[in-house]
Write a protein that holds these residues in place. Structure first.
Motif, PDB file in Angstrom:
ATOM      1  N   ILE A   1       0.695  -1.118  -0.047  1.00 16.65           N
ATOM      2  CA  ILE A   1      -0.105  -0.117  -0.034  1.00 16.65           C
ATOM      3  C   ILE A   1       0.880   1.354  -0.079  1.00 16.65           C
ATOM      4  O   ILE A   1       0.264   2.261   0.415  1.00 16.65           O
ATOM      5  CB  ILE A   1      -1.081   0.112   1.238  1.00 16.65           C
ATOM      6  CG1 ILE A   1      -0.329  -0.017   2.683  1.00 16.65           C
ATOM      7  CG2 ILE A   1      -2.159  -1.102   0.943  1.00 16.65           C
ATOM      8  CD1 ILE A   1      -1.207   0.055   3.705  1.00 16.65           C
ATOM      9  N   GLY A   2       2.101   1.113  -0.406  1.00 13.46           N
ATOM     10  CA  GLY A   2       3.049   2.381  -0.690  1.00 13.46           C
ATOM     11  C   GLY A   2       3.757   2.775   0.744  1.00 13.46           C
ATOM     12  O   GLY A   2       3.965   3.857   0.714  1.00 13.46           O
ATOM     13  N   ILE A   3       3.872   2.003   1.741  1.00 10.77           N
ATOM     14  CA  ILE A   3       4.360   2.428   2.910  1.00 10.77           C
ATOM     15  C   ILE A   3       5.644   1.796   3.006  1.00 10.77           C
ATOM     16  O   ILE A   3       5.652   0.423   3.242  1.00 10.77           O
ATOM     17  CB  ILE A   3       3.721   2.040   4.241  1.00 10.77           C
ATOM     18  CG1 ILE A   3       2.235   2.901   4.050  1.00 10.77           C
ATOM     19  CG2 ILE A   3       4.444   2.622   5.517  1.00 10.77           C
ATOM     20  CD1 ILE A   3       1.293   2.673   5.228  1.00 10.77           C
ATOM     21  N   ASP A   4       6.811   2.534   3.011  1.00 11.19           N
ATOM     22  CA  ASP A   4       8.218   1.702   2.802  1.00 11.19           C
ATOM     23  C   ASP A   4       8.775   1.591   4.249  1.00 11.19           C
ATOM     24  O   ASP A   4       9.550   0.895   4.501  1.00 11.19           O
ATOM     25  CB  ASP A   4       9.053   2.747   2.062  1.00 11.19           C
ATOM     26  CG  ASP A   4       9.047   2.678   0.756  1.00 11.19           C
ATOM     27  OD1 ASP A   4       8.250   1.612   0.100  1.00 11.19           O
ATOM     28  OD2 ASP A   4       8.931   3.689   0.017  1.00 11.19           O
ATOM     29  N   ARG A   5       8.060   2.256   5.437  1.00  9.48           N
ATOM     30  CA  ARG A   5       8.799   1.926   6.715  1.00  9.48           C
ATOM     31  C   ARG A   5       8.170   0.514   7.180  1.00  9.48           C
ATOM     32  O   ARG A   5       7.266  -0.139   6.567  1.00  9.48           O
ATOM     33  CB  ARG A   5       7.785   2.766   7.817  1.00  9.48           C
ATOM     34  CG  ARG A   5       8.062   4.356   7.549  1.00  9.48           C
ATOM     35  CD  ARG A   5       7.408   4.973   8.874  1.00  9.48           C
ATOM     36  NE  ARG A   5       7.350   6.589   8.648  1.00  9.48           N
ATOM     37  CZ  ARG A   5       6.574   7.332   8.171  1.00  9.48           C
ATOM     38  NH1 ARG A   5       5.492   6.657   7.833  1.00  9.48           N
ATOM     39  NH2 ARG A   5       6.712   8.441   8.111  1.00  9.48           N
ATOM     40  N   SER A   6       9.038  -0.047   8.227  1.00  8.87           N
ATOM     41  CA  SER A   6       8.898  -1.523   8.752  1.00  8.87           C
ATOM     42  C   SER A   6       7.603  -1.100   9.662  1.00  8.87           C
ATOM     43  O   SER A   6       7.168  -0.136   9.946  1.00  8.87           O
ATOM     44  CB  SER A   6       9.871  -1.809   9.768  1.00  8.87           C
ATOM     45  OG  SER A   6       9.993  -1.061  10.686  1.00  8.87           O
ATOM     46  N   PRO A   7       7.049  -2.409  10.032  1.00  9.61           N
ATOM     47  CA  PRO A   7       5.646  -2.202  10.803  1.00  9.61           C
ATOM     48  C   PRO A   7       6.033  -1.690  12.102  1.00  9.61           C
ATOM     49  O   PRO A   7       5.334  -0.569  12.562  1.00  9.61           O
ATOM     50  CB  PRO A   7       5.254  -3.502  11.253  1.00  9.61           C
ATOM     51  CG  PRO A   7       5.637  -4.569   9.836  1.00  9.61           C
ATOM     52  CD  PRO A   7       6.981  -3.666   9.358  1.00  9.61           C
ATOM     53  N   GLU A   8       7.131  -1.597  12.675  1.00 11.21           N
ATOM     54  CA  GLU A   8       7.467  -1.098  13.976  1.00 11.21           C
ATOM     55  C   GLU A   8       7.849   0.470  13.703  1.00 11.21           C
ATOM     56  O   GLU A   8       7.455   1.224  14.576  1.00 11.21           O
ATOM     57  CB  GLU A   8       8.970  -1.603  14.342  1.00 11.21           C
ATOM     58  CG  GLU A   8       9.246  -0.938  15.703  1.00 11.21           C
ATOM     59  CD  GLU A   8      10.518  -1.712  16.493  1.00 11.21           C
ATOM     60  OE1 GLU A   8      11.682  -0.900  16.348  1.00 11.21           O
ATOM     61  OE2 GLU A   8      10.326  -2.821  16.831  1.00 11.21           O
ATOM     62  N   GLN A   9       8.330   0.725  12.554  1.00 10.09           N
ATOM     63  CA  GLN A   9       8.696   2.141  12.409  1.00 10.09           C
ATOM     64  C   GLN A   9       7.249   2.803  11.877  1.00 10.09           C
ATOM     65  O   GLN A   9       7.006   4.171  12.529  1.00 10.09           O
ATOM     66  CB  GLN A   9       9.463   2.423  11.277  1.00 10.09           C
ATOM     67  CG  GLN A   9      10.884   2.041  11.248  1.00 10.09           C
ATOM     68  CD  GLN A   9      11.720   1.998  10.013  1.00 10.09           C
ATOM     69  OE1 GLN A   9      11.186   1.699   8.902  1.00 10.09           O
ATOM     70  NE2 GLN A   9      13.097   2.445  10.003  1.00 10.09           N
ATOM     71  N   GLN A  10       6.293   2.112  11.559  1.00 13.85           N
ATOM     72  CA  GLN A  10       4.949   2.820  11.280  1.00 13.85           C
ATOM     73  C   GLN A  10       4.129   2.995  12.384  1.00 13.85           C
ATOM     74  O   GLN A  10       3.326   4.060  12.648  1.00 13.85           O
ATOM     75  CB  GLN A  10       4.250   2.061  10.073  1.00 13.85           C
ATOM     76  CG  GLN A  10       2.976   2.489   9.769  1.00 13.85           C
ATOM     77  CD  GLN A  10       2.830   3.910   8.949  1.00 13.85           C
ATOM     78  OE1 GLN A  10       4.085   4.483   8.769  1.00 13.85           O
ATOM     79  NE2 GLN A  10       1.825   4.485   8.561  1.00 13.85           N
TER      80      GLN A  10
END
Length: 235
Positions: free
Chosen positions: A130-139
């Motif tokens: 969905i276009g989010i380049d962060r890791s789950p933890e960063q997000q």
């Protein structure tokens, strides 16, 4: 930090009859209950009122996510129902969360408003899709900052795997409500980021949400007792 009961049973059923049958097997002094999308659409506000009449605290898990005015209206309606806790999607943005916060405080200040960060069914591949380049933890950390420190919400729904870093980052006050809880040795079903109840509490969770390990057990009351015993070891 905790407000009893810290165990929340997910009533993930398709209709009111099934949900009330399960509620009859539970003790409202030992657990709260969660009402999500499917059940609320099928059974409506009357189910929430009925569960509260039985003494249950109700977590209304509808994850509101819309324009600020619409979400504020939905939060006012939920607060008028007298729910113990409700949630919004942090990804709706700061303005939306502030509108939700103000709406809940206007109607029922004691109702807890928390934010969903990253769903426990999501992993890094899901976010990239969905276009989010962060890791789950960063997000999670990014959305947590918006929800708690900027919008003033009471806490977060998060994976137990992020609870420790969130507790370190946010301190003791916010509630951290963690789904994805499974007894030791059980499978994760459709959730990818899971943990046992005792491990989640050690990591900093204030409340845990348990569904199928209780609701599909041959003896749900015994399953609740076993999880509470496990949790008590961390108290």
């Amino acid at each position: 930090m905790n407000e009893a009961p810290p165990l929340i049973v997910a009533l993930d059923f398709p209709n009111r009859v099934a949900a009330e049958r399960m509620a009859a097997e539970l003790d409202p002094h030992r657990c709260a209950v969660k009402v999500g999308f499917e059940l609320f659409v099928a059974a409506g506000p009357g189910l929430v009122e009925g569960l509260q009449a039985l003494g249950f605290r109700v977590f209304l898990d509808l994850k509101f996510h819309d324009i600020p005015n619409t979400v504020a209206g939905a939060c006012r309606a939920a607060a008028r129902l007298g729910v113990w806790m409700m949630n919004v999607h942090a990804s709706g943005g700061l303005e939306m969360m502030r509108a939700a916060h103000d709406a809940v405080r206007e109607i029922r200040p004691e109702t807890r408003l928390i934010a969903v960060t990253v769903l426990t069914s999501s992993d890094a591949e899901t976010l990239r899709g969905i276009g989010i380049d962060r890791s789950p933890e960063q997000q999670v950390l990014h959305l947590a900052e918006l929800a708690v420190n900027k919008a003033g919400l009471d806490g977060l729904v998060c994976s137990p795997l992020e609870a420790s870093v969130l507790r370190q980052r946010l301190g003791d006050a916010p509630w951290l409500v963690t789904p994805g809880i499974r007894p030791g040795g059980s499978g994760g079903d459709d959730q990818k980021r899971v943990m046992t109840a005792s491990a989640a509490l050690r990591a900093g969770a204030s409340h845990i949400v348990v569904g199928r390990p209780i609701t599909q057990a041959s003896d749900p009351a015994a399953a609740v007792a076993a999880i509470l015993e496990e949790m008590a070891k961390e108290a």
